[in-house]
Motif scaffolding. Structure first.
Motif, PDB file in Angstrom:
ATOM      1  N   VAL A 118      -0.114  10.515   8.470  1.00  0.00           N
ATOM      2  CA  VAL A 118      -0.571   9.168   8.116  1.00  0.00           C
ATOM      3  C   VAL A 118       0.647   8.265   7.950  1.00  0.00           C
ATOM      4  CG1 VAL A 118      -1.857   7.779   6.452  1.00  0.00           C
ATOM      5  CG2 VAL A 118      -2.594  10.116   6.958  1.00  0.00           C
ATOM      6  N   THR A 119       0.573   7.062   8.512  1.00  0.00           N
ATOM      7  CA  THR A 119       1.663   6.094   8.396  1.00  0.00           C
ATOM      8  C   THR A 119       1.637   5.434   7.017  1.00  0.00           C
ATOM      9  OG1 THR A 119       0.385   4.186   9.150  1.00  0.00           O
ATOM     10  CG2 THR A 119       1.377   5.596  10.852  1.00  0.00           C
ATOM     11  N   PRO A 120       2.727   4.771   6.625  1.00  0.00           N
ATOM     12  CA  PRO A 120       2.717   4.024   5.356  1.00  0.00           C
ATOM     13  C   PRO A 120       1.607   2.974   5.300  1.00  0.00           C
ATOM     14  CG  PRO A 120       4.965   4.292   6.131  1.00  0.00           C
ATOM     15  CD  PRO A 120       4.075   4.770   7.237  1.00  0.00           C
ATOM     16  N   GLY A 121       1.186   2.493   6.475  1.00  0.00           N
ATOM     17  CA  GLY A 121       0.103   1.523   6.538  1.00  0.00           C
ATOM     18  C   GLY A 121      -1.275   2.154   6.531  1.00  0.00           C
ATOM     19  N   LYS A 122      -1.351   3.459   6.229  1.00  0.00           N
ATOM     20  CA  LYS A 122      -2.611   4.212   6.146  1.00  0.00           C
ATOM     21  C   LYS A 122      -3.366   4.238   7.475  1.00  0.00           C
ATOM     22  CE  LYS A 122      -3.255   3.590   1.175  1.00  0.00           C
ATOM     23  NZ  LYS A 122      -4.178   3.200   0.077  1.00  0.00           N
ATOM     24  N   GLU A 123      -2.625   4.561   8.543  1.00  0.00           N
ATOM     25  CA  GLU A 123      -3.223   4.789   9.858  1.00  0.00           C
ATOM     26  C   GLU A 123      -2.932   6.226  10.258  1.00  0.00           C
ATOM     27  OE1 GLU A 123      -2.503   1.898  12.930  1.00  0.00           O
ATOM     28  OE2 GLU A 123      -2.087   0.321  11.457  1.00  0.00           O
ATOM     29  N   VAL A 124      -3.937   6.926  10.742  1.00  0.00           N
ATOM     30  CA  VAL A 124      -3.746   8.317  11.121  1.00  0.00           C
ATOM     31  C   VAL A 124      -2.968   8.404  12.418  1.00  0.00           C
ATOM     32  CG1 VAL A 124      -5.846   8.652  12.527  1.00  0.00           C
ATOM     33  CG2 VAL A 124      -4.950  10.550  11.153  1.00  0.00           C
ATOM     34  N   ARG A 125      -2.121   9.409  12.520  1.00  0.00           N
ATOM     35  CA  ARG A 125      -1.319   9.593  13.728  1.00  0.00           C
ATOM     36  C   ARG A 125      -1.370  11.025  14.258  1.00  0.00           C
ATOM     37  NH1 ARG A 125      -1.967   5.188  14.373  1.00  0.00           N
ATOM     38  NH2 ARG A 125      -0.504   3.436  14.519  1.00  0.00           N
ATOM     39  N   GLY A 126      -2.287  11.850  13.694  1.00  0.00           N
ATOM     40  CA  GLY A 126      -2.423  13.213  14.182  1.00  0.00           C
ATOM     41  C   GLY A 126      -2.473  14.209  13.034  1.00  0.00           C
ATOM     42  N   VAL A 127      -2.115  15.450  13.335  1.00  0.00           N
ATOM     43  CA  VAL A 127      -2.173  16.511  12.335  1.00  0.00           C
ATOM     44  C   VAL A 127      -0.904  17.355  12.390  1.00  0.00           C
ATOM     45  CG1 VAL A 127      -4.701  16.640  12.438  1.00  0.00           C
ATOM     46  CG2 VAL A 127      -3.324  18.164  13.893  1.00  0.00           C
ATOM     47  N   VAL A 128      -0.626  18.035  11.275  1.00  0.00           N
ATOM     48  CA  VAL A 128       0.462  19.001  11.206  1.00  0.00           C
ATOM     49  C   VAL A 128      -0.160  20.376  10.998  1.00  0.00           C
ATOM     50  CG1 VAL A 128       2.560  19.714  10.014  1.00  0.00           C
ATOM     51  CG2 VAL A 128       1.976  17.275  10.157  1.00  0.00           C
ATOM     52  N   LEU A 129       0.163  21.334  11.858  1.00  0.00           N
ATOM     53  CA  LEU A 129      -0.363  22.685  11.732  1.00  0.00           C
ATOM     54  C   LEU A 129       0.456  23.471  10.708  1.00  0.00           C
ATOM     55  CD1 LEU A 129      -0.975  23.592  15.506  1.00  0.00           C
ATOM     56  CD2 LEU A 129      -2.480  22.397  13.897  1.00  0.00           C
ATOM     57  N   GLN A 130      -0.113  24.563  10.234  1.00  0.00           N
ATOM     58  CA  GLN A 130       0.602  25.400   9.272  1.00  0.00           C
ATOM     59  C   GLN A 130       1.885  25.965   9.866  1.00  0.00           C
ATOM     60  OE1 GLN A 130      -1.978  28.361   7.549  1.00  0.00           O
ATOM     61  NE2 GLN A 130      -3.226  26.859   6.458  1.00  0.00           N
ATOM     62  N   SER A 131       1.938  26.038  11.177  1.00  0.00           N
ATOM     63  CA  SER A 131       3.147  26.518  11.861  1.00  0.00           C
ATOM     64  C   SER A 131       4.254  25.479  11.849  1.00  0.00           C
ATOM     65  CB  SER A 131       2.806  26.880  13.303  1.00  0.00           C
ATOM     66  OG  SER A 131       2.400  25.716  14.030  1.00  0.00           O
ATOM     67  N   GLY A 132       3.919  24.246  11.444  1.00  0.00           N
ATOM     68  CA  GLY A 132       4.883  23.150  11.473  1.00  0.00           C
ATOM     69  C   GLY A 132       4.756  22.263  12.699  1.00  0.00           C
TER      70      GLY A 132
END
Length: 385
Positions: A118-132
């Motif tokens: 999530v950006t500082p402007g509260k816009e989603v940009r994807g996901v982070v997996l547990q693998s990094g």
């Protein structure tokens, strides 16, 4: 204003049936059933659909809606009907996946999501997996519960305290323990003994309700769980999918599925240890044995899934199969929360698409379709490609 208009037009559509609809929304299922039927076994069997997956008694206000929710659907044009998926429920998931891949989708399994980008402007940009690994995207649709999406995958500072508190107050109470059983032969019920050898009889192909002779039995089973212990006479909803689908069991064998209630997520006197789970399953099997002598000796193996197991394995918060209670305060424009019932969230580009959104639980795909339409509208407005 939109909600008022929708209610107005719904009222006009229902016409003289509006009072009956309101009664279904608010009344106990027992009241509705008592007014239409005389037979206690029939009323109790129907009442199981008023409490299935819900920590409710048929004597509770709002249970009639749960009954309505489960009978308003249809299969192949037959209203109120249910069906088995050939090859098991996994075959349905595989069918959806195959369709998605045909349109170019890539599907990653065994890749748990750690957090949302999530950006500082509260816009989603994807996901982070547990693998990094990071997977970037303009939008994200979450099929997880509101609790998992908002509290587990987002940083606390992304959401307001009011929203965090509202998410924490969502009711995920569940009374369910699922028991999957492999057997060497079909159950032979005293009420309708097997006359076709190993060939299934009509009742083997239907839903079989046990410990449901009266609605009072359902209420007493609920009271046990309300006091922190599993039901002394649990409600057992049994199906035998192999009676119609030979692909899910080896020749001569069968699969018996038991959807049982009531078992509290947290027991008052202990944890759900393996010993406690087997103690409960033994209680269920003893009850089945009373209806179908010889059942226990036919058991080849069993898999016991309590509420904590359903949460751990499938991510079902509280073990609730509907991603949240189907109570009147968590339906329609209150699902999952009054401010976010349109599938959008405070994070731009993040959508909820699971059973925790309108119209709720059941294998129907409606929440996902409606969320997808909302996402497409968002993309069109943003002119994303």
């Amino acid at each position: 204003m939109v909600t008022v208009n929708l209610s107005f037009f719904s009222g006009r559509t229902l016409g003289k049936d509006l009072p009956y609809f309101y009664e279904f929304l608010t009344a106990p299922a027992a009241k509705i059933l008592h007014s239409w039927f005389e037979s206690e076994p029939l009323k109790a069997s129907l009442a199981t659909d008023a409490v299935i997956g819900a920590m409710l008694s048929p004597e509770h206000s709002g249970s009639a809606y749960v009954l309505l929710h489960h009978v308003m659907g249809e299969i192949d044009g037959i209203k109120g009907a249910w069906a088995y998926v050939e090859g098991g429920m996994g075959a349905l998931s595989a069918s959806i996946a195959n369709s998605a891949r045909s349109y170019g989708a890539q599907i990653f399994t065994d890749k748990p999501v750690q957090s949302l980008l999530v950006t500082p402007g509260k816009e989603v940009r994807g996901v982070v997996l547990q693998s990094g690994q990071e997977i970037r995207s303009k939008i994200v649709l979450s099929n997880a519960t509101a609790k998992v999406t908002f509290l587990d995958l987002l940083e606390k500072e992304v959401l307001s305290n009011d929203l965090l508190n509202s998410v924490k107050s969502i009711d995920y109470t569940s009374p369910v323990t699922k028991i999957n059983v492999a057997v060497s032969r079909l159950p032979d019920f005293i009420a309708d003994p097997n006359r076709n050898g190993e060939r299934p009889m009509p009742h083997h192909c239907a839903t079989i309700h046990l410990n449901t002779e009266t609605t009072e039995m359902l209420h007493e089973a609920y009271l046990d769980a309300a006091n922190g212990r599993y039901s002394r006479k649990p409600i057992i909803e049994m199906t035998i999918p192999s009676s119609l689908d030979s692909t899910v069991a080896p020749p001569g064998g069968h699969v018996v599925q038991m959807f049982t209630q009531y078992t509290p997520f947290k027991l008052a006197d202990s944890e759900w240890t393996e010993e406690k789970k087997n103690e409960y399953a033994d209680r269920v099997f003893d009850d089945v044995e009373r209806y179908a002598p010889g059942f226990k000796s036919s058991v080849v193996g069993r898999d016991i899934l309590t509420g904590p197991d359903l949460e751990r394995i499938f991510g079902l918060t509280g073990g609730n199969i509907f991603h949240g209670a189907m109570s009147l305060d968590q339906l329609y424009f209150f699902r999952p929360l009054p401010w976010y019932s349109n599938y959008q969230t405070p994070v731009t580009g993040l959508f909820l698409c699971g059973s925790g959104t309108h119209p709720g639980g059941g294998v129907m795909g409606a929440p996902g379709r409606l969320a997808a339409l909302a996402a497409l509208k968002f993309l069109k407005k943003k002119k994303y490609t």
